[in-house]
Motif scaffolding. Structure first.
Motif, PDB file in Angstrom:
ATOM      1  N   THR A   1      25.003  43.743  41.709  1.00  0.00           N
ATOM      2  CA  THR A   1      25.357  43.960  43.124  1.00  0.00           C
ATOM      3  C   THR A   1      24.805  42.887  44.060  1.00  0.00           C
ATOM      4  O   THR A   1      25.503  42.520  45.016  1.00  0.00           O
ATOM      5  CB  THR A   1      24.939  45.364  43.590  1.00  0.00           C
TER       6      THR A   1
ATOM      7  N   PRO B   1      37.177  49.107  35.756  1.00  0.00           N
ATOM      8  CA  PRO B   1      36.296  48.075  35.210  1.00  0.00           C
ATOM      9  C   PRO B   1      36.915  47.279  34.071  1.00  0.00           C
ATOM     10  O   PRO B   1      37.912  47.686  33.461  1.00  0.00           O
ATOM     11  CB  PRO B   1      35.090  48.872  34.681  1.00  0.00           C
TER      12      PRO B   1
ATOM     13  N   GLN C   1      33.322  53.008  38.642  1.00  0.00           N
ATOM     14  CA  GLN C   1      32.332  52.570  37.668  1.00  0.00           C
ATOM     15  C   GLN C   1      32.344  53.594  36.554  1.00  0.00           C
ATOM     16  O   GLN C   1      32.070  54.766  36.778  1.00  0.00           O
ATOM     17  CB  GLN C   1      30.931  52.473  38.274  1.00  0.00           C
TER      18      GLN C   1
ATOM     19  N   GLN D   1      27.359  40.166  43.657  1.00  0.00           N
ATOM     20  CA  GLN D   1      28.651  40.524  44.243  1.00  0.00           C
ATOM     21  C   GLN D   1      28.614  40.387  45.765  1.00  0.00           C
ATOM     22  O   GLN D   1      29.537  39.845  46.387  1.00  0.00           O
ATOM     23  CB  GLN D   1      29.007  41.959  43.843  1.00  0.00           C
TER      24      GLN D   1
ATOM     25  N   HIS E   1      29.506  51.021  32.973  1.00  0.00           N
ATOM     26  CA  HIS E   1      28.162  51.584  33.089  1.00  0.00           C
ATOM     27  C   HIS E   1      27.622  51.828  31.687  1.00  0.00           C
ATOM     28  O   HIS E   1      27.889  52.848  31.066  1.00  0.00           O
ATOM     29  CB  HIS E   1      28.198  52.883  33.887  1.00  0.00           C
TER      30      HIS E   1
ATOM     31  N   ALA F   1      34.491  45.354  43.493  1.00  0.00           N
ATOM     32  CA  ALA F   1      33.900  45.142  42.181  1.00  0.00           C
ATOM     33  C   ALA F   1      33.744  46.460  41.444  1.00  0.00           C
ATOM     34  O   ALA F   1      33.050  47.367  41.911  1.00  0.00           O
ATOM     35  CB  ALA F   1      32.533  44.460  42.316  1.00  0.00           C
ATOM     36  N   ALA F   2      34.384  46.570  40.288  1.00  0.00           N
ATOM     37  CA  ALA F   2      34.289  47.761  39.452  1.00  0.00           C
ATOM     38  C   ALA F   2      33.635  47.371  38.133  1.00  0.00           C
ATOM     39  O   ALA F   2      34.208  46.612  37.350  1.00  0.00           O
ATOM     40  CB  ALA F   2      35.667  48.363  39.199  1.00  0.00           C
ATOM     41  N   ASN F   3      32.441  47.867  37.912  1.00  0.00           N
ATOM     42  CA  ASN F   3      31.668  47.535  36.725  1.00  0.00           C
ATOM     43  C   ASN F   3      31.668  48.714  35.757  1.00  0.00           C
ATOM     44  O   ASN F   3      31.751  49.872  36.174  1.00  0.00           O
ATOM     45  CB  ASN F   3      30.227  47.209  37.120  1.00  0.00           C
TER      46      ASN F   3
ATOM     47  N   THR G   1      36.848  51.752  43.944  1.00  0.00           N
ATOM     48  CA  THR G   1      36.525  51.196  42.642  1.00  0.00           C
ATOM     49  C   THR G   1      35.948  52.305  41.783  1.00  0.00           C
ATOM     50  O   THR G   1      35.358  53.257  42.269  1.00  0.00           O
ATOM     51  CB  THR G   1      35.491  50.056  42.728  1.00  0.00           C
TER      52      THR G   1
ATOM     53  N   SER H   1      28.323  48.429  40.829  1.00  0.00           N
ATOM     54  CA  SER H   1      29.666  48.279  41.389  1.00  0.00           C
ATOM     55  C   SER H   1      29.569  48.394  42.906  1.00  0.00           C
ATOM     56  O   SER H   1      28.617  48.975  43.438  1.00  0.00           O
ATOM     57  CB  SER H   1      30.604  49.376  40.872  1.00  0.00           C
TER      58      SER H   1
ATOM     59  N   TYR I   1      27.944  50.816  47.610  1.00  0.00           N
ATOM     60  CA  TYR I   1      27.687  50.274  46.278  1.00  0.00           C
ATOM     61  C   TYR I   1      26.867  51.275  45.481  1.00  0.00           C
ATOM     62  O   TYR I   1      26.321  52.247  46.010  1.00  0.00           O
ATOM     63  CB  TYR I   1      26.941  48.936  46.367  1.00  0.00           C
TER      64      TYR I   1
ATOM     65  N   HIS J   1      24.011  50.996  42.070  1.00  0.00           N
ATOM     66  CA  HIS J   1      23.307  50.174  41.073  1.00  0.00           C
ATOM     67  C   HIS J   1      22.135  51.006  40.582  1.00  0.00           C
ATOM     68  O   HIS J   1      21.035  50.943  41.120  1.00  0.00           O
ATOM     69  CB  HIS J   1      22.819  48.868  41.702  1.00  0.00           C
TER      70      HIS J   1
END
Length: 503
Positions: free
Chosen positions: A235, A50, A11, A238, A255, A251-253, A9, A264, A276, A278
């Motif tokens: 996170t 994302p 971010q 998720q 930023h 999960a790709a968030n 993923t 993510s 992950y 965060h």
């Protein structure tokens, strides 16, 4: 049989300072190309980008969107491969480039963009012959166009295999809500997937999507805003969702710390977080991990997780855990709005008027607390109790921005502080309190119960330190006495009690 696959993923952190309109498209898409070409050498099978990866969410408006979004065909209605069908898609820069990337590097690509569908006949209502434009549509917006927040998925040959429209918009005034059923499932050589977008994960439809036969993976582009209490941080939510709904979650968030947008990860149903991030450190990151292709057993595979910072498009591996860049508080109602969305982290407050609270007194004890007939018990032991912690219990719907309400049964232990006699007015991100053991139990009326455990500085609590029986009980044990909890609990969702505004 192979039980692992390389997933990744992204971010992303984009500088969205004012720029000519043409760059709104070019810069993110160029970054996608550079990132994909560089990380493909790391032998991954699927990459998830994302939400808002190709356009700036914070600046989107309908007039600007018309200058670069595309009409995306439904791959369920026929074969779509823009990299091969060059004549048909000569005006589709986004689709063509992503299709060719997937083909060139032999991987699946999940990206988020916007689909434009014209809904009134006019001189320009041709959509390149891909989708017909109906002559009458009573719901058609005044400007004659539907805009859908859209996930698109390409396979290893560059074929478009899925198109999914976001169903639950998060105050996205420029977007339209689909009012028709969708099937976002797609098949890979390493398992079956579905995909949703950001706010969709809160609601019942996403759960139903992963309950379809043989779906064990969810590709999840998001632009998530962290909200207190902590279960609505990216996170923790998720991880809990992957565990409860028995899927691998990629999960790709984005930023953008000033909007609380970060967090993510790659999560499995049994192990929780495989890797992950965060942390409001203003970096673009690439996360990679092997992932079990079955969620029925806790296979002892070599995860080989890797975290990279991306500098000028090139991956720089990060050894060990990231340093944390959090302050002690984050909500906008305490700190005010961020002076810079790039460099000041802010999270968003949520009302907890429906919760009953009981403050912990003493180093150990047992408490029971009820709300609207829903009761919860807590047993705890700590080395000392020099900071404020509360047991919080809710059996009433949770109101969200006076817009809609969630049906919940929630039982939480929280690090927070009171003000003017109101408990949990301030949520604290750091703690020095060391709990040796915590046990929370409740009798839920739903099977959708989400477990949470979070340490000081927004670190997911090591999965070896807590267990959840998937129906009523979460237990935390900390024999080494090295970590400090700020949050642990169970959050039940009564999806059928959700209420939305009419119209």
């Amino acid at each position: 049989m192979r039980f692992d696959i390389r997933h990744s993923t992204i971010q992303n952190f984009y500088d969205l300072s004012p720029a000519p309109q043409a760059r709104i498209l070019d810069s993110p898409l160029e970054q996608h190309i550079v990132l994909t070409s560089n990380h493909s050498r790391l032998e991954v099978d699927i990459i998830v980008f994302p939400e808002c990866g190709l356009y700036p969410c914070e600046k989107a408006n309908r007039n600007v969107l018309k200058t670069f979004v595309e009409d995306i065909p439904d791959p369920k209605l026929g074969y779509v491969n823009p990299c091969i069908q060059k004549d048909k898609f000569h005006n589709h820069q986004i689709l063509s480039k992503l299709s060719c990337l997937a083909q060139e590097y032999r991987l699946f690509i999940v990206a988020n963009t916007i689909d434009m569908k014209k809904c009134k006949r006019s001189d320009t209502c041709d959509a390149d012959g891909i989708d017909d434009c109906p002559s009458k549509d009573s719901k058609c917006p005044d400007d004659g166009v539907y805009f859908y927040n859209t996930n698109i998925v390409f396979d290893r040959k560059g074929a478009l295999v899925t198109r999914y429209y976001k169903k639950h918009l998060y105050f996205e005034k420029a977007m339209n809500t689909p009012d028709f059923p969708q099937d976002a499932t797609f098949t890979t050589d390493f398992g079956n997937f579905t995909t949703v977008i950001c706010f969709d994960l809160i609601f019942k439809e996403s759960v139903e999507d992963v309950e379809k036969p043989a779906v064990v993976n969810l590709a999840y582009p998001t632009y998530w805003y962290d909200h207190v209490p902590y279960m609505f941080f990216a996170t923790p939510y998720q991880q809990a969702w992957a565990i409860t709904n028995k899927v691998n979650l990629l999960a790709a968030n984005a930023h953008m710390p000033g909007t609380g947008t970060l967090g993510s990860g790659i999560f499995s149903a049994t192990k929780g977080a495989l890797i992950y991030t965060h942390n409001p450190d203003f970096r673009t990151k690439l996360l990679i991990s092997n992932v079990p292709t079955s969620v029925d057993k806790d296979y002892d595979i070599e995860l080989n997780p890797k975290r990279y910072f991306l500098e000028n498009g090139f991956p720089i591996e990060v050894e060990g855990e990231e340093d944390r860049n959090f302050g002690s508080e984050c909500t906008t109602d305490v700190l005010g709005e961020a002076r810079s969305t790039l460099y000041n982290y802010r999270c968003h407050p949520s009302r907890m008027d429906n919760y009953e609270f009981s403050k912990l007194e003493g180093n150990e004890g047992t408490k029971e607390l009820c709300s609207n007939g829903f009761c919860c018990s807590l047993t705890y032991k700590a080395g000392s109790m020099d900071e404020d912690y509360y047991l919080a219990v809710a059996g009433k719907p949770l109101e969200f921005y006076n817009t809609f309400s969630y049906g919940i049964e929630s039982c939480l232990l929280l690090r927070c502080e009171s003000e003017d006699g109101k408990p949990c007015k301030h949520f604290i991100l750091k703690s020095h309190t060391v709990f040796e053991k915590v046990e929370i139990k409740a009798k839920f009326s739903t099977k959708y119960i989400y477990p949470f455990a979070l340490d000081s500085d927004v670190r997911l609590t090591n999965k070896k330190q807590w267990s959840f029986d998937k129906k009523s009980r979460i237990v935390y044990e900390n024999p080494d006495k090295k970590s400090s909890l700020i949050f642990i609990g169970l959050h039940g969702r009564l999806y059928d009690e959700d209420k939305f505004p009419s119209g």
